[in-house]
Design a protein around this motif. Sequence first.
Motif, mmCIF file in Angstrom:
data_model
loop_
_atom_site.group_PDB
_atom_site.id
_atom_site.type_symbol
_atom_site.label_atom_id
_atom_site.label_comp_id
_atom_site.label_asym_id
_atom_site.label_seq_id
_atom_site.Cartn_x
_atom_site.Cartn_y
_atom_site.Cartn_z
ATOM 1 N N ASP A 8 -5.794 1.408 4.940
ATOM 2 C CA ASP A 8 -4.517 0.602 5.093
ATOM 3 C C ASP A 8 -4.953 -0.778 4.566
ATOM 4 O OD1 ASP A 8 -1.858 -0.137 6.040
ATOM 5 O OD2 ASP A 8 -3.278 -1.341 7.676
ATOM 6 N N ASN A 9 -4.086 -1.334 3.745
ATOM 7 C CA ASN A 9 -4.153 -2.544 3.267
ATOM 8 C C ASN A 9 -4.204 -3.643 4.164
ATOM 9 O OD1 ASN A 9 -5.217 -1.617 1.041
ATOM 10 N ND2 ASN A 9 -3.518 -1.875 0.029
ATOM 11 N N THR A 10 -2.832 -3.688 4.977
ATOM 12 C CA THR A 10 -2.351 -4.854 5.933
ATOM 13 C C THR A 10 -3.678 -4.860 7.050
ATOM 14 O OG1 THR A 10 -0.075 -4.209 5.441
ATOM 15 C CG2 THR A 10 -0.798 -5.540 7.704
ATOM 16 N N SER A 11 -4.136 -3.927 7.802
ATOM 17 C CA SER A 11 -5.148 -4.058 8.601
ATOM 18 C C SER A 11 -6.386 -4.703 8.200
ATOM 19 C CB SER A 11 -5.297 -2.779 9.204
ATOM 20 O OG SER A 11 -5.481 -1.712 8.380
ATOM 21 N N THR A 12 -6.567 -4.091 7.127
ATOM 22 C CA THR A 12 -7.836 -4.622 6.271
ATOM 23 C C THR A 12 -7.559 -6.345 5.988
ATOM 24 O OG1 THR A 12 -8.058 -2.809 5.077
ATOM 25 C CG2 THR A 12 -9.153 -4.677 4.061
ATOM 26 N N GLU A 13 -6.513 -6.923 5.417
ATOM 27 C CA GLU A 13 -6.210 -8.060 5.430
ATOM 28 C C GLU A 13 -6.374 -9.037 6.755
ATOM 29 O OE1 GLU A 13 -5.090 -11.003 2.297
ATOM 30 O OE2 GLU A 13 -5.886 -8.991 2.414
ATOM 31 N N LYS A 14 -5.965 -8.476 7.810
ATOM 32 C CA LYS A 14 -6.109 -9.108 9.137
ATOM 33 C C LYS A 14 -7.639 -8.913 9.603
ATOM 34 C CE LYS A 14 -3.173 -10.335 11.463
ATOM 35 N NZ LYS A 14 -2.712 -11.635 11.769
ATOM 36 N N GLY A 28 0.875 -1.234 -0.010
ATOM 37 C CA GLY A 28 -0.170 -0.046 0.090
ATOM 38 C C GLY A 28 0.958 1.229 0.052
ATOM 39 N N THR A 29 0.305 2.182 0.597
ATOM 40 C CA THR A 29 1.381 3.539 0.365
ATOM 41 C C THR A 29 2.337 3.243 1.743
ATOM 42 O OG1 THR A 29 -0.034 4.613 2.330
ATOM 43 C CG2 THR A 29 -0.871 4.877 0.020
ATOM 44 N N PRO A 30 3.618 3.845 1.407
ATOM 45 C CA PRO A 30 4.733 3.730 2.404
ATOM 46 C C PRO A 30 4.081 4.177 3.886
ATOM 47 C CG PRO A 30 5.613 4.811 0.163
ATOM 48 C CD PRO A 30 3.848 4.622 0.324
ATOM 49 N N TRP A 31 3.334 5.217 3.874
ATOM 50 C CA TRP A 31 2.772 6.027 5.111
ATOM 51 C C TRP A 31 2.383 4.688 5.946
ATOM 52 C CZ3 TRP A 31 -2.721 7.815 6.227
ATOM 53 C CH2 TRP A 31 -2.392 8.374 7.270
ATOM 54 N N ASN A 32 1.418 4.018 5.198
ATOM 55 C CA ASN A 32 0.937 2.877 5.988
ATOM 56 C C ASN A 32 1.600 1.608 6.185
ATOM 57 O OD1 ASN A 32 -1.761 3.756 6.301
ATOM 58 N ND2 ASN A 32 -2.317 3.356 4.076
ATOM 59 N N THR A 33 2.576 1.329 5.187
ATOM 60 C CA THR A 33 3.520 0.264 5.448
ATOM 61 C C THR A 33 4.394 0.482 6.876
ATOM 62 O OG1 THR A 33 3.674 -0.158 3.180
ATOM 63 C CG2 THR A 33 5.466 -1.044 4.428
ATOM 64 N N ALA A 34 4.575 1.813 7.030
ATOM 65 C CA ALA A 34 5.361 2.137 8.145
ATOM 66 C C ALA A 34 4.883 1.809 9.371
ATOM 67 C CB ALA A 34 5.640 3.474 8.307
ATOM 68 N N LEU A 35 3.648 1.275 9.356
ATOM 69 C CA LEU A 35 2.860 1.154 10.634
ATOM 70 C C LEU A 35 3.314 -0.213 11.136
ATOM 71 C CD1 LEU A 35 -0.602 2.172 9.787
ATOM 72 C CD2 LEU A 35 0.693 3.229 11.562
ATOM 73 N N TRP A 36 3.655 -1.056 10.289
ATOM 74 C CA TRP A 36 3.951 -2.721 10.242
ATOM 75 C C TRP A 36 5.495 -3.138 10.109
ATOM 76 C CZ3 TRP A 36 -0.460 -3.244 12.355
ATOM 77 C CH2 TRP A 36 -1.946 -2.668 11.853
ATOM 78 N N LEU A 37 6.507 -2.244 10.519
ATOM 79 C CA LEU A 37 7.902 -2.568 10.067
ATOM 80 C C LEU A 37 8.370 -3.413 11.372
ATOM 81 C CD1 LEU A 37 9.154 0.915 8.388
ATOM 82 C CD2 LEU A 37 8.316 -1.622 7.168
ATOM 83 N N LYS A 38 7.613 -3.476 12.346
ATOM 84 C CA LYS A 38 8.170 -4.350 13.440
ATOM 85 C C LYS A 38 6.876 -5.019 13.843
ATOM 86 C CE LYS A 38 11.858 -1.214 15.278
ATOM 87 N NZ LYS A 38 12.168 -0.435 16.355
ATOM 88 N N PRO A 39 6.900 -6.398 14.650
ATOM 89 C CA PRO A 39 5.913 -7.068 15.127
ATOM 90 C C PRO A 39 5.168 -6.225 16.306
ATOM 91 C CG PRO A 39 7.689 -8.438 15.085
ATOM 92 C CD PRO A 39 8.258 -6.982 14.724
ATOM 93 N N ILE A 40 3.882 -6.201 16.083
ATOM 94 C CA ILE A 40 3.110 -5.325 17.167
ATOM 95 C C ILE A 40 1.695 -6.079 17.246
ATOM 96 C CG2 ILE A 40 2.112 -4.141 15.088
ATOM 97 C CD1 ILE A 40 2.339 -1.433 16.709
#
Length: 198
Positions: free
Chosen positions: A96-102, A68-80
């Motif tokens: 955000d695409n990652t949160s949507t997938e979850k 997705g956007t770099p701004w959203n990808t930056a949310l998930w660069l470490k396990p959280i």
Amino acid sequence: CDRAQGKVSLSLVHIESGKTISINGNSQLPLYSVFKLPLAIAVLKDVEENRLRLDQKIHVTPAEIVQGTPWNTALWLKPIDVTVETLIDYSIARSDNTSTEKLLQLVGGPLKVTERMRSLGFQNIDIHSTVAEYVKTRQNPNLGSSEDFAKLLVQLHEGKILQSSQAKLLIGFMQRAVTGMNRLRGDLPKGTIVADKT
């Protein structure tokens, strides 16, 4: 429509009078990130039915990042560990695409969202692809009609789809959306309240 050089669908509802107008309102068109709205509703219905909790912590790792956007990808660069409520917020307000997938995984996949929409009376909202699948292939997009989405928004506003607390939460995320600032919001008078999903 002519300038867009594509198929255009539009549906408007004046809530107080019930008057409607529609152009190609029954046509099913690609939803792209708009599908995140019915997904959020499906998640919140699961919360209401005690299958999920808003404060439930979900583990997300960098391996699960969906492009997705770099701004959203930056949310998930470490396990959280984040709550279900935060995942909905990121999915709706930031798209955000990652949160949507979850969230899709939590409700049991795309077809569960379609089933939920059918149970609520929306026959022309078809969710069959995950975000990861669509980002990878750019084929088989999720589909929906503007008439169904107009009805969905009206019923959400009138409290017919979600309980009051869930509806207020979701509409709040939609009001705080930071995507598409030059779309619906762009030509409206300053201070106009808008709740949308681009």
